[in-house]
Design a protein around this motif. Structure first.
Motif, PDB file in Angstrom:
ATOM      1  N   ALA A 113      -3.448   2.782  -5.150  1.00 58.86           N
ATOM      2  CA  ALA A 113      -4.868   2.879  -4.831  1.00 58.86           C
ATOM      3  C   ALA A 113      -5.586   2.417  -6.052  1.00 58.86           C
ATOM      4  O   ALA A 113      -6.730   1.735  -5.822  1.00 58.86           O
ATOM      5  CB  ALA A 113      -5.177   4.508  -4.759  1.00 58.86           C
ATOM      6  N   LYS A 114      -5.054   2.457  -7.304  1.00 58.18           N
ATOM      7  CA  LYS A 114      -5.763   2.059  -8.567  1.00 58.18           C
ATOM      8  C   LYS A 114      -5.726   0.592  -8.374  1.00 58.18           C
ATOM      9  O   LYS A 114      -6.893   0.010  -8.869  1.00 58.18           O
ATOM     10  CB  LYS A 114      -5.087   2.640  -9.795  1.00 58.18           C
TER      11      LYS A 114
ATOM     12  N   ARG B  28      -1.452   6.892  -3.542  1.00 55.88           N
ATOM     13  CA  ARG B  28      -1.971   7.014  -4.833  1.00 55.88           C
ATOM     14  C   ARG B  28      -1.404   6.019  -6.014  1.00 55.88           C
ATOM     15  O   ARG B  28      -2.125   5.553  -6.941  1.00 55.88           O
ATOM     16  CB  ARG B  28      -2.090   8.544  -5.389  1.00 55.88           C
TER      17      ARG B  28
ATOM     18  N   ARG C   5      -8.311  -0.936  -5.902  1.00 56.38           N
ATOM     19  CA  ARG C   5      -9.714  -0.644  -6.352  1.00 56.38           C
ATOM     20  C   ARG C   5     -10.016  -1.780  -7.319  1.00 56.38           C
ATOM     21  O   ARG C   5     -11.182  -2.299  -7.369  1.00 56.38           O
ATOM     22  CB  ARG C   5      -9.942   0.543  -6.908  1.00 56.38           C
TER      23      ARG C   5
ATOM     24  N   ASN D  55      -6.327  11.213  -4.516  1.00 62.53           N
ATOM     25  CA  ASN D  55      -6.475   9.745  -4.785  1.00 62.53           C
ATOM     26  C   ASN D  55      -5.843   8.524  -4.026  1.00 62.53           C
ATOM     27  O   ASN D  55      -5.611   7.697  -4.597  1.00 62.53           O
ATOM     28  CB  ASN D  55      -5.897   9.585  -6.325  1.00 62.53           C
ATOM     29  N   ARG D  56      -5.884   9.125  -2.815  1.00 63.17           N
ATOM     30  CA  ARG D  56      -5.533   8.157  -1.736  1.00 63.17           C
ATOM     31  C   ARG D  56      -6.441   7.491  -1.023  1.00 63.17           C
ATOM     32  O   ARG D  56      -7.662   8.077  -1.193  1.00 63.17           O
ATOM     33  CB  ARG D  56      -4.292   8.915  -0.768  1.00 63.17           C
ATOM     34  N   ILE D  57      -6.264   6.307  -0.196  1.00 65.80           N
ATOM     35  CA  ILE D  57      -7.389   5.594   0.318  1.00 65.80           C
ATOM     36  C   ILE D  57      -6.892   5.435   1.794  1.00 65.80           C
ATOM     37  O   ILE D  57      -5.742   4.899   2.259  1.00 65.80           O
ATOM     38  CB  ILE D  57      -8.019   4.233  -0.359  1.00 65.80           C
TER      39      ILE D  57
ATOM     40  N   SER E 257     -12.110   7.020   0.841  1.00 65.39           N
ATOM     41  CA  SER E 257     -11.357   7.777  -0.192  1.00 65.39           C
ATOM     42  C   SER E 257     -10.693   9.137   0.389  1.00 65.39           C
ATOM     43  O   SER E 257     -11.719   9.833   1.169  1.00 65.39           O
ATOM     44  CB  SER E 257     -12.412   8.480  -1.362  1.00 65.39           C
TER      45      SER E 257
ATOM     46  N   ILE F 259      -3.257   4.022   1.925  1.00 66.29           N
ATOM     47  CA  ILE F 259      -2.914   3.429   0.482  1.00 66.29           C
ATOM     48  C   ILE F 259      -2.637   4.467  -0.174  1.00 66.29           C
ATOM     49  O   ILE F 259      -3.371   5.519  -0.759  1.00 66.29           O
ATOM     50  CB  ILE F 259      -4.013   2.676   0.027  1.00 66.29           C
TER      51      ILE F 259
ATOM     52  N   CYS G  84       0.925  -1.139   0.020  1.00 68.39           N
ATOM     53  CA  CYS G  84      -0.021   0.037   0.126  1.00 68.39           C
ATOM     54  C   CYS G  84       0.823   1.422  -0.055  1.00 68.39           C
ATOM     55  O   CYS G  84       0.485   2.497  -0.183  1.00 68.39           O
ATOM     56  CB  CYS G  84      -0.958  -0.086   1.218  1.00 68.39           C
TER      57      CYS G  84
END
Length: 147
Positions: free
Chosen positions: A135-136, A132, A139, A116-118, A112, A130, A96
């Protein structure tokens, strides 16, 4: 699906799976059998412990030392984050950030964040961010995609 169990007095234990077509269910059963017996060797207070990969909530690298966090203890291991991530990816280990690997099966909540981080809340109440960069992929995995 029929289940047959046979006790033996000697020899090697084996599992035989007979199938007409390789289905997701058959694949899951085979994966479950393959994962049995896998373990992590770690130390705490000078004593060695054998941990199951599923018991580890997250792993963190600090000053070149890799730490394993479970629900009730913190352990040190000689393995690197990259080695553990590769070895236990099927058990949910996911990179992560540069210095952290989480067990995605131990996530309780996701949120979120800007950029674009989690933010992931783990089932022990701790948080992991997590980045960026990862992150993708997370997801995609959570939507049922492959790595």
């Amino acid at each position: 699906m029929k289940l047959s169990l046979e006790q033996i007095d000697r020899g090697t234990e084996e599992v035989i799976i007979r199938y007409l077509h390789m289905t997701e269910r058959v694949r899951e059963i085979a994966d479950c059998v393959n994962r049995q017996g896998r373990s992590l060797l770690a130390s705490k207070d000078g004593e060695w412990a054998v941990l199951r990969p599923g018991d580890v909530i997250y792993l963190e690298s600090v000053d070149g030392i890799t730490w394993l966090y479970t629900a009730d203890a913190v352990y040190r291991t000689a393995d690197s984050l990259a080695a553990l991530e590769a070895r236990y990816a099927q058990e949910g280990y996911f990179r992560c950030s540069k210095s952290m690997v989480i067990n995605i099966y131990r996530i309780s909540h996701l949120k979120s964040e800007p950029g674009n981080r989690i933010r992931a809340q783990m089932d022990n109440g701790e948080y992991a961010m997590i980045s960026r960069r990862y992150a993708k992929e997370l997801r995609s995995i959570l939507r049922g995609g492959e790595r």
